[in-house]
Write a protein that holds these residues in place. Structure first.
Motif, PDB file in Angstrom:
ATOM      1  N   TYR A 129       3.307  -8.587 -11.943  1.00  0.00           N
ATOM      2  CA  TYR A 129       1.863  -8.425 -11.992  1.00  0.00           C
ATOM      3  C   TYR A 129       1.136  -9.746 -12.240  1.00  0.00           C
ATOM      4  N   TYR A 130       1.812 -10.677 -12.911  1.00  0.00           N
ATOM      5  CA  TYR A 130       1.183 -11.944 -13.254  1.00  0.00           C
ATOM      6  C   TYR A 130       1.415 -12.969 -12.154  1.00  0.00           C
ATOM      7  N   ARG A 131       1.275 -14.221 -12.494  1.00  0.00           N
ATOM      8  CA  ARG A 131       1.467 -15.317 -11.527  1.00  0.00           C
ATOM      9  C   ARG A 131       2.511 -16.275 -12.088  1.00  0.00           C
ATOM     10  N   PRO A 132       3.778 -15.868 -12.139  1.00  0.00           N
ATOM     11  CA  PRO A 132       4.808 -16.740 -12.721  1.00  0.00           C
ATOM     12  C   PRO A 132       5.187 -17.869 -11.777  1.00  0.00           C
ATOM     13  N   THR A 133       5.675 -18.959 -12.319  1.00  0.00           N
ATOM     14  CA  THR A 133       6.253 -20.013 -11.499  1.00  0.00           C
ATOM     15  C   THR A 133       7.642 -19.580 -11.052  1.00  0.00           C
ATOM     16  N   SER A 134       7.883 -19.600  -9.743  1.00  0.00           N
ATOM     17  CA  SER A 134       9.188 -19.266  -9.181  1.00  0.00           C
ATOM     18  C   SER A 134       9.681 -20.432  -8.341  1.00  0.00           C
ATOM     19  N   ILE A 135      10.958 -20.753  -8.463  1.00  0.00           N
ATOM     20  CA  ILE A 135      11.553 -21.869  -7.736  1.00  0.00           C
ATOM     21  C   ILE A 135      12.801 -21.385  -7.003  1.00  0.00           C
ATOM     22  N   ILE A 136      12.962 -21.835  -5.760  1.00  0.00           N
ATOM     23  CA  ILE A 136      14.199 -21.608  -5.006  1.00  0.00           C
ATOM     24  C   ILE A 136      14.844 -22.967  -4.776  1.00  0.00           C
ATOM     25  N   MET A 137      16.107 -23.090  -5.201  1.00  0.00           N
ATOM     26  CA  MET A 137      16.835 -24.347  -5.100  1.00  0.00           C
ATOM     27  C   MET A 137      18.049 -24.193  -4.190  1.00  0.00           C
ATOM     28  N   ALA A 138      18.475 -25.313  -3.613  1.00  0.00           N
ATOM     29  CA  ALA A 138      19.714 -25.367  -2.835  1.00  0.00           C
ATOM     30  C   ALA A 138      20.518 -26.569  -3.309  1.00  0.00           C
ATOM     31  N   ILE A 139      21.797 -26.340  -3.611  1.00  0.00           N
ATOM     32  CA  ILE A 139      22.704 -27.416  -3.989  1.00  0.00           C
ATOM     33  C   ILE A 139      23.669 -27.643  -2.836  1.00  0.00           C
ATOM     34  N   GLU A 140      23.690 -28.877  -2.294  1.00  0.00           N
ATOM     35  CA  GLU A 140      24.661 -29.208  -1.255  1.00  0.00           C
ATOM     36  C   GLU A 140      26.032 -29.333  -1.931  1.00  0.00           C
ATOM     37  N   ILE A 141      26.941 -28.450  -1.568  1.00  0.00           N
ATOM     38  CA  ILE A 141      28.193 -28.324  -2.308  1.00  0.00           C
ATOM     39  C   ILE A 141      29.037 -29.593  -2.242  1.00  0.00           C
ATOM     40  N   GLU A 142      29.084 -30.246  -1.089  1.00  0.00           N
ATOM     41  CA  GLU A 142      29.942 -31.426  -0.944  1.00  0.00           C
ATOM     42  C   GLU A 142      29.438 -32.607  -1.749  1.00  0.00           C
ATOM     43  N   THR A 143      28.114 -32.826  -1.760  1.00  0.00           N
ATOM     44  CA  THR A 143      27.545 -33.996  -2.428  1.00  0.00           C
ATOM     45  C   THR A 143      26.968 -33.684  -3.805  1.00  0.00           C
ATOM     46  N   ARG A 144      26.759 -32.402  -4.102  1.00  0.00           N
ATOM     47  CA  ARG A 144      26.128 -31.945  -5.347  1.00  0.00           C
ATOM     48  C   ARG A 144      24.654 -32.313  -5.438  1.00  0.00           C
ATOM     49  N   LYS A 145      24.046 -32.696  -4.323  1.00  0.00           N
ATOM     50  CA  LYS A 145      22.626 -33.022  -4.328  1.00  0.00           C
ATOM     51  C   LYS A 145      21.798 -31.737  -4.384  1.00  0.00           C
ATOM     52  N   ALA A 146      20.753 -31.763  -5.212  1.00  0.00           N
ATOM     53  CA  ALA A 146      19.871 -30.609  -5.357  1.00  0.00           C
ATOM     54  C   ALA A 146      18.632 -30.805  -4.490  1.00  0.00           C
ATOM     55  N   ARG A 147      18.191 -29.719  -3.860  1.00  0.00           N
ATOM     56  CA  ARG A 147      17.001 -29.754  -2.996  1.00  0.00           C
ATOM     57  C   ARG A 147      16.067 -28.616  -3.393  1.00  0.00           C
ATOM     58  N   TYR A 148      14.779 -28.933  -3.507  1.00  0.00           N
ATOM     59  CA  TYR A 148      13.793 -27.875  -3.653  1.00  0.00           C
ATOM     60  C   TYR A 148      13.602 -27.216  -2.300  1.00  0.00           C
ATOM     61  N   VAL A 149      13.778 -25.909  -2.239  1.00  0.00           N
ATOM     62  CA  VAL A 149      13.546 -25.175  -1.000  1.00  0.00           C
ATOM     63  C   VAL A 149      12.114 -24.684  -0.937  1.00  0.00           C
ATOM     64  N   PHE A 150      11.669 -24.039  -2.024  1.00  0.00           N
ATOM     65  CA  PHE A 150      10.302 -23.511  -2.043  1.00  0.00           C
ATOM     66  C   PHE A 150       9.943 -23.147  -3.471  1.00  0.00           C
ATOM     67  N   GLY A 151       8.663 -23.138  -3.761  1.00  0.00           N
ATOM     68  CA  GLY A 151       8.162 -22.707  -5.059  1.00  0.00           C
ATOM     69  C   GLY A 151       6.787 -22.097  -4.913  1.00  0.00           C
ATOM     70  N   ASP A 152       6.465 -21.151  -5.771  1.00  0.00           N
ATOM     71  CA  ASP A 152       5.157 -20.498  -5.697  1.00  0.00           C
ATOM     72  C   ASP A 152       4.878 -19.806  -7.024  1.00  0.00           C
ATOM     73  N   HIS A 153       3.647 -19.323  -7.179  1.00  0.00           N
ATOM     74  CA  HIS A 153       3.281 -18.542  -8.351  1.00  0.00           C
ATOM     75  C   HIS A 153       3.316 -17.066  -7.992  1.00  0.00           C
ATOM     76  N   ASP A 154       4.515 -16.584  -7.731  1.00  0.00           N
ATOM     77  CA  ASP A 154       4.792 -15.192  -7.421  1.00  0.00           C
ATOM     78  C   ASP A 154       6.209 -14.891  -7.879  1.00  0.00           C
ATOM     79  N   PHE A 155       6.614 -13.618  -7.830  1.00  0.00           N
ATOM     80  CA  PHE A 155       7.969 -13.262  -8.216  1.00  0.00           C
ATOM     81  C   PHE A 155       8.870 -13.387  -6.989  1.00  0.00           C
ATOM     82  N   LEU A 156       9.545 -14.533  -6.849  1.00  0.00           N
ATOM     83  CA  LEU A 156      10.418 -14.795  -5.715  1.00  0.00           C
ATOM     84  C   LEU A 156      11.860 -14.530  -6.131  1.00  0.00           C
TER      85      LEU A 156
END
Length: 242
Positions: A129-156
């Motif tokens: 019902y509110y506007r929470p911060t939601s983050i979707i992340m991806a970790i490249e398994i071989e390199t362990r690098k983290a990538r932001y995929v998407f973020g919004d103020h909704d329940f993702l």
């Protein structure tokens, strides 16, 4: 309620959650071995959400949360380590892995009010019902690098990586329209990166469980909540793909 496979690609392991120890834990059974007893994979005190742990679709690896950390376990060697830690004040909502990336979503914790007589507040999580911060992340398994995929103020939630392309499927469960909406978005940063909404112009249809098939299609369950029922006064419930 899973969004990925339960049996490893080589057919060796069956991965599941169990409370045989008194708490939710991740277990695995070696289907090709002579001893059909489960091995406890996780070492956390307990899993807050037993729907979250995932089995990689290619390699014999399991990912699960331990507190705020993302844990990786190699089922063949039982070696384990953490690969990412979410910030304080957030909780995990989903995990999925396709051999190249492990993707997961996490949402801001929010407190509810309290009724006079201590009754449970109807409607489930306050984040819907509110506007929470939601983050979707991806970790490249071989390199362990983290990538932001998407973020919004909704329940993702329900983030799933395609087995064919570097594309993430996710759901927005916020109650603005009383329905769950599905989106796809590339992992890589592009000049005009924004989610693509699926299933346009269907009215107030709740899109339930969703996942990628092995050939890259999106499979879903539709639940019609507009009051349209059959002769037995039941809502429409059907499985679809797109």
């Amino acid at each position: 309620y899973y969004h990925g496979p339960s049996i490893s690609a080589d057919g060796k392991y069956l991965v599941f959650c169990s409370t045989v120890s008194g708490r939710w834990q991740v277990h695995a059974i070696d289907l090709k071995g002579s001893l059909k007893e489960s091995i406890q994979v996780s070492d956390s005190s307990s899993l807050e959400n037993p729907d979250i742990p995932c089995l990689d679709t290619i390699f014999n690896r399991v990912y699960y949360p331990d507190g705020r950390k993302v844990m990786e376990v190699n089922l063949d060697t039982m070696e384990k380590d953490w690969i990412f830690e979410i910030p304080e004040g957030f909780f995990f909502t989903s995990f999925n892995s396709n051999g190249k990336y492990v993707v997961f979503s996490y949402v801001e914790n929010m407190k509810t009010g309290k009724t006079r007589y201590g009754d449970r507040i109807e409607g489930g999580r306050p984040q819907l019902y509110y506007r929470p911060t939601s983050i979707i992340m991806a970790i490249e398994i071989e390199t362990r690098k983290a990538r932001y995929v998407f973020g919004d103020h909704d329940f993702l939630c329900h983030a799933v990586i395609s087995p064919k392309e570097d594309i993430v499927l996710f759901a927005n469960q916020s109650y603005i329209k009383w329905q769950q909406e599905l989106f796809v978005i590339p992992v890589e940063l592009t000049q005009d990166k924004k989610p693509l909404r699926l299933f346009e112009n269907l009215g107030l249809i709740y899109v339930g469980h969703s996942f990628f098939t092995n050939d890259g299609w999106v499979a879903t369950q539709y639940l019609e909540f507009t009051g349209i029922t059959d002769r037995w006064n039941r809502y429409t419930d059907k499985v679809c793909f797109n």
